[in-house]
Design an enzyme around this catalytic site. Structure first.
Site, PDB file in Angstrom:
ATOM      1  N   ASP A   1       3.331   3.854 -14.676  1.00 32.40           N
ATOM      2  CA  ASP A   1       2.157   4.415 -13.993  1.00 32.40           C
ATOM      3  C   ASP A   1       1.139   4.992 -14.969  1.00 32.40           C
ATOM      4  O   ASP A   1       1.441   5.271 -16.133  1.00 32.40           O
ATOM      5  CB  ASP A   1       2.590   5.536 -13.040  1.00 32.40           C
ATOM      6  CG  ASP A   1       3.178   5.000 -11.745  1.00 32.40           C
ATOM      7  OD1 ASP A   1       3.432   3.789 -11.672  1.00 32.40           O
ATOM      8  OD2 ASP A   1       3.393   5.806 -10.816  1.00 32.40           O
ATOM      9  N   ASP A   2      -0.072   5.196 -14.424  1.00 29.55           N
ATOM     10  CA  ASP A   2      -1.129   6.043 -15.023  1.00 29.55           C
ATOM     11  C   ASP A   2      -1.816   5.464 -16.248  1.00 29.55           C
ATOM     12  O   ASP A   2      -2.659   6.124 -16.849  1.00 29.55           O
ATOM     13  CB  ASP A   2      -0.594   7.440 -15.363  1.00 29.55           C
ATOM     14  CG  ASP A   2      -0.204   8.215 -14.123  1.00 29.55           C
ATOM     15  OD1 ASP A   2      -0.517   7.766 -13.007  1.00 29.55           O
ATOM     16  OD2 ASP A   2       0.429   9.276 -14.270  1.00 29.55           O
TER      17      ASP A   2
ATOM     18  N   HIS B   1      -3.360   1.660  -8.781  1.00 26.10           N
ATOM     19  CA  HIS B   1      -2.845   3.039  -8.704  1.00 26.10           C
ATOM     20  C   HIS B   1      -3.971   4.033  -8.363  1.00 26.10           C
ATOM     21  O   HIS B   1      -3.919   5.188  -8.789  1.00 26.10           O
ATOM     22  CB  HIS B   1      -2.190   3.407 -10.047  1.00 26.10           C
ATOM     23  CG  HIS B   1      -1.327   4.637 -10.007  1.00 26.10           C
ATOM     24  ND1 HIS B   1      -0.418   4.892  -9.001  1.00 26.10           N
ATOM     25  CD2 HIS B   1      -1.220   5.692 -10.878  1.00 26.10           C
ATOM     26  CE1 HIS B   1       0.201   6.036  -9.244  1.00 26.10           C
ATOM     27  NE2 HIS B   1      -0.271   6.550 -10.373  1.00 26.10           N
TER      28      HIS B   1
ATOM     29  N   HIS C   1      -6.700   9.100  -8.861  1.00 30.16           N
ATOM     30  CA  HIS C   1      -5.369   9.720  -8.781  1.00 30.16           C
ATOM     31  C   HIS C   1      -5.329  10.935  -7.845  1.00 30.16           C
ATOM     32  O   HIS C   1      -4.786  11.996  -8.197  1.00 30.16           O
ATOM     33  CB  HIS C   1      -4.896  10.151 -10.175  1.00 30.16           C
ATOM     34  CG  HIS C   1      -3.393  10.206 -10.305  1.00 30.16           C
ATOM     35  ND1 HIS C   1      -2.644  11.304  -9.955  1.00 30.16           N
ATOM     36  CD2 HIS C   1      -2.496   9.296 -10.760  1.00 30.16           C
ATOM     37  CE1 HIS C   1      -1.366  11.083 -10.192  1.00 30.16           C
ATOM     38  NE2 HIS C   1      -1.245   9.855 -10.684  1.00 30.16           N
TER      39      HIS C   1
ATOM     40  N   HIS D   1       6.136   5.982 -17.291  1.00 26.75           N
ATOM     41  CA  HIS D   1       4.694   6.150 -17.496  1.00 26.75           C
ATOM     42  C   HIS D   1       4.265   5.556 -18.828  1.00 26.75           C
ATOM     43  O   HIS D   1       4.954   5.722 -19.830  1.00 26.75           O
ATOM     44  CB  HIS D   1       4.307   7.626 -17.427  1.00 26.75           C
ATOM     45  CG  HIS D   1       4.459   8.210 -16.061  1.00 26.75           C
ATOM     46  ND1 HIS D   1       5.689   8.575 -15.552  1.00 26.75           N
ATOM     47  CD2 HIS D   1       3.547   8.469 -15.085  1.00 26.75           C
ATOM     48  CE1 HIS D   1       5.524   9.036 -14.315  1.00 26.75           C
ATOM     49  NE2 HIS D   1       4.240   8.982 -14.011  1.00 26.75           N
TER      50      HIS D   1
END
Length: 242
Positions: free
Chosen positions: A59-60, A110, A114, A204
């Site tokens: 993620d991210d 994603h 956020h 991540h």
């Protein structure tokens, strides 16, 4: 009334068990994930299989600090993963997005900023997805239909909106907790102690500037060969879904 009361009690028990499983990282059956159970064509937290297959997800990202480290480890071990990219970073690091795509990994949406979507609502969900989708379309040949909510925060209204938009929501069944800037050894423990067939592992490839995610790539470099020796095969989320 009695039947309604029993139904409510059973539902509460399921939610309590699910919450405990998440908190203590206990792998549970796919039927214990309420959103996957109710929306099996839209949501996936764990593959419904007894085969020793695992999906690595990140993620991210992207960034220029930790994403390259993760990509190098994956290339070293010839493993393809699924990257859920953040729109603001897609915009800032387009060449890294192209590299992820070029090296054969799957890209998922994603959101752009956020947010916690359970607080901002389904209209914001649509805006976040579409904004990020526009960025991704300009950089990659493949338009994704995979989505992961920030913090994994979803509810039924959001899932139904996701389905209307033609997206599939992806959760996880194992949290590496690497976002806590853990040591490689601790990240390994968080994964290996709870590994199971059909697992989706949350890791991540980028984070807040104050987070040290160097342990992610180091742990990954040890986890992949170890699990391969145990008979596990690493697959992408679309492969796991099918």
């Amino acid at each position: 009334m009695l039947l309604q009361r029993c139904s409510k009690i059973q539902f509460v028990i399921v939610i309590i068990i699910f919450s405990m499983a998440v908190h203590f990282h206990i792998p549970v059956q796919a039927s214990m994930y309420p959103l996957q159970t109710k929306y099996p064509d839209i949501m996936l937290y764990k593959g419904k299989t007894d085969k020793k297959v695992i999906a690595l997800t990140f993620d991210d990202g992207p960034d220029q600090r930790f994403t390259p480290q993760v990509l190098e480890v994956l290339k070293k071990h010839n493993v393809k993963a699924t990257f859920f990219l953040l729109g603001t970073r897609v915009h800032k690091y387009p060449e890294m997005v192209k590299r992820i795509d070029r090296e054969g990994h799957i890209i998922g949406n994603h959101t752009y900023w956020h947010p916690d979507l359970t607080k901002t609502g389904k209209q914001n969900l649509a805006w976040e997805i579409e904004k990020n989708e526009k960025e991704l379309k300009e950089l990659t040949n493949n338009v994704t239909d995979l989505f992961r909510a920030p913090y994994g925060a979803m509810n039924e209204d959001l899932v139904e909106k996701l389905g209307e938009m033609g997206y599939r929501g992806i959760g996880w069944s194992i949290d590496s907790e690497d976002w806590k800037s853990l040591t490689p050894e601790k990240i390994k423990q968080n994964i290996l102690n709870y590994v199971h067939p059909g697992a989706i592992i949350l890791m991540h490839s980028a984070g807040h500037w104050s987070q040290d995610l160097s342990g992610t790539a180091e742990a990954l470099d040890q986890i992949i060969p170890y699990l391969k020796k145990k008979g596990y095969e690493f697959v992408t989320v679309p492969e796991l879904w099918s």
